[in-house]
Design a protein around this motif. Structure first.
Motif, PDB file in Angstrom:
ATOM      1  N   TYR A 138      40.649  40.101   6.088  1.00 54.38           N
ATOM      2  CA  TYR A 138      40.652  40.311   4.646  1.00 54.38           C
ATOM      3  C   TYR A 138      41.398  39.172   3.970  1.00 54.38           C
ATOM      4  O   TYR A 138      42.603  39.222   3.776  1.00 54.38           O
ATOM      5  CB  TYR A 138      41.286  41.663   4.317  1.00 54.38           C
ATOM      6  N   LEU A 186      40.483  49.605   0.471  1.00 49.97           N
ATOM      7  CA  LEU A 186      39.900  49.377   1.791  1.00 49.97           C
ATOM      8  C   LEU A 186      40.450  50.321   2.855  1.00 49.97           C
ATOM      9  O   LEU A 186      39.693  50.925   3.618  1.00 49.97           O
ATOM     10  CB  LEU A 186      40.118  47.918   2.195  1.00 49.97           C
ATOM     11  N   ARG A 187      41.758  50.459   2.910  1.00 54.04           N
ATOM     12  CA  ARG A 187      42.372  51.330   3.923  1.00 54.04           C
ATOM     13  C   ARG A 187      41.839  52.758   3.806  1.00 54.04           C
ATOM     14  O   ARG A 187      41.442  53.370   4.804  1.00 54.04           O
ATOM     15  CB  ARG A 187      43.894  51.314   3.784  1.00 54.04           C
ATOM     16  N   GLU A 227      47.470  47.945   8.684  1.00 52.66           N
ATOM     17  CA  GLU A 227      47.436  46.738   7.864  1.00 52.66           C
ATOM     18  C   GLU A 227      48.490  45.776   8.403  1.00 52.66           C
ATOM     19  O   GLU A 227      49.647  46.160   8.585  1.00 52.66           O
ATOM     20  CB  GLU A 227      47.726  47.079   6.404  1.00 52.66           C
ATOM     21  N   TYR A 232      45.332  40.826   6.788  1.00 55.13           N
ATOM     22  CA  TYR A 232      45.406  40.038   5.555  1.00 55.13           C
ATOM     23  C   TYR A 232      45.648  38.579   5.922  1.00 55.13           C
ATOM     24  O   TYR A 232      46.627  38.253   6.591  1.00 55.13           O
ATOM     25  CB  TYR A 232      46.525  40.564   4.650  1.00 55.13           C
ATOM     26  N   THR A 259      44.028  53.542  10.719  1.00 56.39           N
ATOM     27  CA  THR A 259      43.983  52.230  10.081  1.00 56.39           C
ATOM     28  C   THR A 259      45.364  51.601   9.981  1.00 56.39           C
ATOM     29  O   THR A 259      46.337  52.258   9.642  1.00 56.39           O
ATOM     30  CB  THR A 259      43.357  52.354   8.678  1.00 56.39           C
ATOM     31  N   CYS A 288      41.006  50.699  12.961  1.00 56.84           N
ATOM     32  CA  CYS A 288      40.647  49.608  12.069  1.00 56.84           C
ATOM     33  C   CYS A 288      41.923  48.829  11.784  1.00 56.84           C
ATOM     34  O   CYS A 288      42.940  49.408  11.416  1.00 56.84           O
ATOM     35  CB  CYS A 288      40.042  50.116  10.766  1.00 56.84           C
ATOM     36  N   VAL A 321      39.186  43.669  10.384  1.00 58.40           N
ATOM     37  CA  VAL A 321      38.679  43.163   9.115  1.00 58.40           C
ATOM     38  C   VAL A 321      39.549  41.979   8.714  1.00 58.40           C
ATOM     39  O   VAL A 321      40.745  42.128   8.484  1.00 58.40           O
ATOM     40  CB  VAL A 321      38.737  44.247   8.009  1.00 58.40           C
ATOM     41  N   ILE A 372      43.236  45.988   9.383  1.00 60.58           N
ATOM     42  CA  ILE A 372      42.990  45.149   8.216  1.00 60.58           C
ATOM     43  C   ILE A 372      43.991  44.005   8.300  1.00 60.58           C
ATOM     44  O   ILE A 372      45.198  44.206   8.150  1.00 60.58           O
ATOM     45  CB  ILE A 372      43.147  45.932   6.904  1.00 60.58           C
TER      46      ILE A 372
END
Length: 110
Positions: free
Chosen positions: A16, A34-35, A47, A74, A45, A70, A14, A72
């Motif tokens: 983001y 989101l997480r 980040e 940033y 997940t 997943c 993602v 994420i």
């Protein structure tokens, strides 16, 4: 559940950047947390800083624990290009002036 379907080779990234075509995510369609949403669907997940290629490579090369992943990531929309950075205008800009092209090129090569 994802384990049942053996999706351990699935990785979703993602991007983001906190923006949507018409403004900030919080103002248009807030997706937070989101997480927790991805985890609720059975994804392991992570980040990361989406501009950190080493961090992305590390997550992609991790051994699966049986769950889909997943990531994420940033990011900053238009990072490194001053006139486009954090600007939703550049999300779907159709007409670009000659001066804007020159400014974009200068930012890319500086």
């Amino acid at each position: 559940h994802c384990v049942k379907h053996k999706l351990d080779n699935l990785v979703v990234i993602v991007d983001y950047n906190n923006m949507q075509a018409s403004g900030l995510v919080q103002e248009v369609l807030d997706m937070r947390p989101l997480r927790e949403k991805w985890e609720a669907f059975g994804f392991e997940t992570f980040e990361i800083n989406g501009h950190d290629c080493v961090a992305l490579e590390q997550v992609l090369n991790m051994k699966s624990n049986g769950l889909p992943r997943c990531v994420i990531a940033y990011t900053v929309k238009g990072k490194g290009i001053k006139i486009a950075e954090n600007s939703s205008i550049w999300h779907h800009k159709a007409k670009i002036t000659t001066q804007e092209i020159e400014t974009l090129k200068a930012d890319l090569y500086s």
